[in-house]
Design a protein around this motif. Structure first.
Motif, PDB file in Angstrom:
ATOM      1  N   LEU A  34       0.905  -1.226  -0.216  1.00 31.69           N
ATOM      2  CA  LEU A  34       0.256  -0.076   0.112  1.00 31.69           C
ATOM      3  C   LEU A  34       0.928   1.279   0.093  1.00 31.69           C
ATOM      4  CD1 LEU A  34      -2.805  -1.056   2.598  1.00 31.69           C
ATOM      5  CD2 LEU A  34      -3.027  -0.796   0.013  1.00 31.69           C
ATOM      6  N   SER A  35       2.043   1.113   0.501  1.00 32.42           N
ATOM      7  CA  SER A  35       2.920   2.548   0.730  1.00 32.42           C
ATOM      8  C   SER A  35       3.723   2.706  -0.551  1.00 32.42           C
ATOM      9  CB  SER A  35       3.860   2.347   1.898  1.00 32.42           C
ATOM     10  OG  SER A  35       2.926   2.009   3.047  1.00 32.42           O
ATOM     11  N   LYS A  36       3.781   1.557  -1.359  1.00 29.27           N
ATOM     12  CA  LYS A  36       4.675   1.647  -2.714  1.00 29.27           C
ATOM     13  C   LYS A  36       4.713   2.537  -3.507  1.00 29.27           C
ATOM     14  CE  LYS A  36       6.879  -1.648  -5.610  1.00 29.27           C
ATOM     15  NZ  LYS A  36       7.157  -0.748  -6.670  1.00 29.27           N
ATOM     16  N   PRO A  37       3.182   3.060  -3.851  1.00 30.42           N
ATOM     17  CA  PRO A  37       3.003   4.315  -4.617  1.00 30.42           C
ATOM     18  C   PRO A  37       3.899   5.429  -4.081  1.00 30.42           C
ATOM     19  CG  PRO A  37       1.182   3.123  -4.429  1.00 30.42           C
ATOM     20  CD  PRO A  37       1.990   2.486  -3.634  1.00 30.42           C
ATOM     21  N   LEU A  38       3.682   5.806  -2.909  1.00 35.77           N
ATOM     22  CA  LEU A  38       4.293   7.026  -2.213  1.00 35.77           C
ATOM     23  C   LEU A  38       5.985   6.824  -2.220  1.00 35.77           C
ATOM     24  CD1 LEU A  38       4.270   9.775  -0.961  1.00 35.77           C
ATOM     25  CD2 LEU A  38       3.797   8.578   1.400  1.00 35.77           C
ATOM     26  N   ILE A  39       6.297   5.533  -1.672  1.00 34.78           N
ATOM     27  CA  ILE A  39       7.721   5.470  -1.823  1.00 34.78           C
ATOM     28  C   ILE A  39       8.291   5.590  -3.030  1.00 34.78           C
ATOM     29  CG2 ILE A  39       9.429   3.362  -1.376  1.00 34.78           C
ATOM     30  CD1 ILE A  39       7.503   2.423   0.722  1.00 34.78           C
ATOM     31  N   ILE A 120      -3.442   6.192 -10.583  1.00 34.18           N
ATOM     32  CA  ILE A 120      -4.078   7.361  -9.979  1.00 34.18           C
ATOM     33  C   ILE A 120      -3.361   7.934  -8.629  1.00 34.18           C
ATOM     34  CG2 ILE A 120      -5.938   8.209  -8.880  1.00 34.18           C
ATOM     35  CD1 ILE A 120      -7.933   6.675 -10.922  1.00 34.18           C
ATOM     36  N   ILE A 121      -3.033   6.670  -8.045  1.00 29.42           N
ATOM     37  CA  ILE A 121      -2.449   7.183  -6.451  1.00 29.42           C
ATOM     38  C   ILE A 121      -1.187   7.475  -6.750  1.00 29.42           C
ATOM     39  CG2 ILE A 121      -1.705   6.076  -4.212  1.00 29.42           C
ATOM     40  CD1 ILE A 121      -4.196   4.297  -4.454  1.00 29.42           C
ATOM     41  N   PRO A 122      -0.216   6.782  -7.608  1.00 27.29           N
ATOM     42  CA  PRO A 122       1.166   7.299  -7.660  1.00 27.29           C
ATOM     43  C   PRO A 122       1.234   8.906  -8.363  1.00 27.29           C
ATOM     44  CG  PRO A 122       1.078   5.084  -8.497  1.00 27.29           C
ATOM     45  CD  PRO A 122      -0.514   5.341  -8.308  1.00 27.29           C
ATOM     46  N   TYR A 123       0.189   9.069  -9.332  1.00 30.74           N
ATOM     47  CA  TYR A 123       0.065  10.384  -9.984  1.00 30.74           C
ATOM     48  C   TYR A 123      -0.148  11.413  -8.816  1.00 30.74           C
ATOM     49  CZ  TYR A 123      -1.741  14.510 -12.497  1.00 30.74           C
ATOM     50  OH  TYR A 123      -1.799  15.768 -12.696  1.00 30.74           O
ATOM     51  N   MET A 124      -1.346  11.132  -7.809  1.00 31.67           N
ATOM     52  CA  MET A 124      -1.693  11.910  -6.887  1.00 31.67           C
ATOM     53  C   MET A 124      -0.542  12.037  -6.026  1.00 31.67           C
ATOM     54  SD  MET A 124      -5.571  10.378  -6.187  1.00 31.67           S
ATOM     55  CE  MET A 124      -5.775  11.812  -4.801  1.00 31.67           C
ATOM     56  N   CYS A 125       0.249  11.130  -5.374  1.00 34.34           N
ATOM     57  CA  CYS A 125       1.511  11.241  -4.561  1.00 34.34           C
ATOM     58  C   CYS A 125       2.506  12.295  -5.282  1.00 34.34           C
ATOM     59  CB  CYS A 125       2.034   9.792  -4.444  1.00 34.34           C
ATOM     60  SG  CYS A 125       0.827   8.936  -3.241  1.00 34.34           S
ATOM     61  N   ALA A 138      14.451  27.112  -1.806  1.00 35.57           N
ATOM     62  CA  ALA A 138      14.391  28.269  -0.782  1.00 35.57           C
ATOM     63  C   ALA A 138      15.599  28.342  -0.050  1.00 35.57           C
ATOM     64  CB  ALA A 138      13.104  27.931   0.269  1.00 35.57           C
ATOM     65  N   ILE A 139      15.923  29.515   0.664  1.00 31.64           N
ATOM     66  CA  ILE A 139      17.028  29.940   1.525  1.00 31.64           C
ATOM     67  C   ILE A 139      16.679  29.794   2.812  1.00 31.64           C
ATOM     68  CG2 ILE A 139      18.576  31.557   2.035  1.00 31.64           C
ATOM     69  CD1 ILE A 139      18.480  32.751  -0.540  1.00 31.64           C
ATOM     70  N   PHE A 140      15.510  30.074   3.400  1.00 27.50           N
ATOM     71  CA  PHE A 140      15.206  30.409   4.734  1.00 27.50           C
ATOM     72  C   PHE A 140      14.472  29.187   5.435  1.00 27.50           C
ATOM     73  CE2 PHE A 140      14.889  34.672   2.627  1.00 27.50           C
ATOM     74  CZ  PHE A 140      15.915  35.193   3.339  1.00 27.50           C
ATOM     75  N   PHE A 141      13.933  28.229   4.489  1.00 23.15           N
ATOM     76  CA  PHE A 141      12.955  26.996   5.307  1.00 23.15           C
ATOM     77  C   PHE A 141      12.832  26.103   4.321  1.00 23.15           C
ATOM     78  CE2 PHE A 141       9.789  29.902   3.269  1.00 23.15           C
ATOM     79  CZ  PHE A 141       8.992  29.025   2.547  1.00 23.15           C
ATOM     80  N   ASN A 142      12.439  24.953   4.848  1.00 20.36           N
ATOM     81  CA  ASN A 142      12.216  23.725   4.018  1.00 20.36           C
ATOM     82  C   ASN A 142      10.938  23.355   4.487  1.00 20.36           C
ATOM     83  OD1 ASN A 142      14.759  23.565   2.965  1.00 20.36           O
ATOM     84  ND2 ASN A 142      15.376  22.154   4.545  1.00 20.36           N
ATOM     85  N   ILE A 143      10.039  22.655   3.381  1.00 24.35           N
ATOM     86  CA  ILE A 143       8.885  22.075   3.548  1.00 24.35           C
ATOM     87  C   ILE A 143       9.054  20.460   3.209  1.00 24.35           C
ATOM     88  CG2 ILE A 143       6.299  21.822   2.898  1.00 24.35           C
ATOM     89  CD1 ILE A 143       6.580  24.893   2.183  1.00 24.35           C
ATOM     90  N   ARG A 144       8.813  19.840   3.994  1.00 24.72           N
ATOM     91  CA  ARG A 144       9.021  18.238   3.587  1.00 24.72           C
ATOM     92  C   ARG A 144       8.087  17.388   4.059  1.00 24.72           C
ATOM     93  NH1 ARG A 144      13.839  15.147   2.724  1.00 24.72           N
ATOM     94  NH2 ARG A 144      13.850  13.117   3.887  1.00 24.72           N
ATOM     95  N   LEU A 145       7.660  16.384   3.532  1.00 17.88           N
ATOM     96  CA  LEU A 145       6.529  15.635   3.916  1.00 17.88           C
ATOM     97  C   LEU A 145       7.080  14.521   5.055  1.00 17.88           C
ATOM     98  CD1 LEU A 145       3.752  14.236   3.531  1.00 17.88           C
ATOM     99  CD2 LEU A 145       4.842  12.899   1.843  1.00 17.88           C
ATOM    100  N   GLU A 146       6.416  14.343   6.051  1.00 16.31           N
ATOM    101  CA  GLU A 146       6.649  13.452   7.077  1.00 16.31           C
ATOM    102  C   GLU A 146       5.147  12.818   7.387  1.00 16.31           C
ATOM    103  OE1 GLU A 146       9.350  12.371   8.280  1.00 16.31           O
ATOM    104  OE2 GLU A 146      10.768  13.867   7.623  1.00 16.31           O
ATOM    105  N   ALA A 147       4.991  12.017   6.409  1.00 16.23           N
ATOM    106  CA  ALA A 147       3.708  11.335   6.493  1.00 16.23           C
ATOM    107  C   ALA A 147       3.169  10.481   7.819  1.00 16.23           C
ATOM    108  CB  ALA A 147       3.484  10.498   5.112  1.00 16.23           C
ATOM    109  N   LYS A 148       2.200  10.706   8.194  1.00 18.90           N
ATOM    110  CA  LYS A 148       1.460   9.901   9.175  1.00 18.90           C
ATOM    111  C   LYS A 148       1.140   8.468   8.676  1.00 18.90           C
ATOM    112  CE  LYS A 148      -0.895  11.158  12.727  1.00 18.90           C
ATOM    113  NZ  LYS A 148      -1.803  11.776  13.491  1.00 18.90           N
ATOM    114  N   ILE A 149       1.482   7.463   9.148  1.00 14.26           N
ATOM    115  CA  ILE A 149       1.139   6.164   8.677  1.00 14.26           C
ATOM    116  C   ILE A 149      -0.172   5.821   8.486  1.00 14.26           C
ATOM    117  CG2 ILE A 149       1.382   5.063  10.787  1.00 14.26           C
ATOM    118  CD1 ILE A 149       2.114   3.627   7.294  1.00 14.26           C
TER     119      ILE A 149
END
Length: 245
Positions: A34-39, A120-125, A138-149
């Protein structure tokens, strides 16, 4: 008939319990699938995973997977059991007609699942990961996904469930059209209302983001418009057959 119904319900219950036990035993494997599309959407070489923010979340996610996967696995068996229960009361022509629709349901169910999981799911991810902001952007900050399982698994299960629902709608429309329960004038009259209802259903059925809601709404609208065109050509073909006869 009552004894047969009880027996089939018992078989379904036993099948669900056995499937639940197997899925719980191999829950890590199902979690990976189930996690493979995001991975696969992560950049190559990134060592990223999932997080959980309260003690029982990982366990509840495992339990949730162990319940949902058997449910999806038993849908074809449930449809087949229902078919075996009602088939003795059908005529020969009705059996042939029901056989065609049952096989069409199995085909659409499989195709919709494969399209949802592989496309569909891989495209959405990939689409949502584009909104990450890294050091190169960006210089000042990062936005990074830390997905809740749990949130990600819920999102994936909802998407797959929607694909299963969409596989049922064409069967319903075919039965209504070929049984003369609806007419093109009625569908055309209800078209504005269906457009509004499609967006309302998209909001209730889809994951809580505007992109998914719009996608579901347009899918419902497309299905409705396809039904109108099918009904138009079906009526023309039926009229031609009557003239030939």
């Amino acid at each position: 008939a009552t004894t047969e119904l009880k027996a089939r319900i018992f078989y379904l219950f036993v099948s669900f319990i056995m499937s639940f036990a197997l899925c719980y035993l191999y829950s890590n494997e199902y979690l990976y699938l189930l996690s493979k599309p995001l991975i696969d959407s992560f950049e190559e070489g990134e060592n990223r995973g999932f997080i959980f923010t309260h003690m029982s979340e990982a366990f509840l996610t495992t339990l949730f997977i162990s319940i949902c996967v058997p449910f999806f696995m038993l849908i074809p068996y449930l449809a087949y059991s229902l078919w075996l229960f009602i088939v003795p009361g059908l005529t020969l022509n009705e059996r042939v007609y029901a056989n065609e629709k049952l096989l069409l349901f199995f085909f659409l169910f499989l195709i919709s699942f494969l399209i949802c999981y592989t496309q569909i799911i891989p495209y959405m991810c990939a689409f949502f990961l584009n909104f990450e902001v890294s050091d190169t952007k960006a210089i000042f900050f990062n936005i990074r996904l830390e997905a809740k399982i749990y949130d990600y698994i819920l999102f994936t299960i909802q998407s797959i469930l929607l694909s299963g629902v969409f596989s049922i709608f064409p069967i319903i429309f075919l039965v209504l059209i070929e049984g003369d329960f609806v007419h093109s004038s009625i569908l055309l009259k209800w078209r504005p209302l269906m457009f509004v209802l499609s967006f309302i259903l998209g909001g209730f059925l889809s994951p809580p983001d505007i992109f998914s809601q719009i996608f579901v709404a347009f899918a419902l609208i497309t299905l409705y418009e396809t039904s109108i065109f099918y009904l138009f050509f079906y009526n023309r073909l039926k009229n031609i057959r009557h003239k030939v006869v």
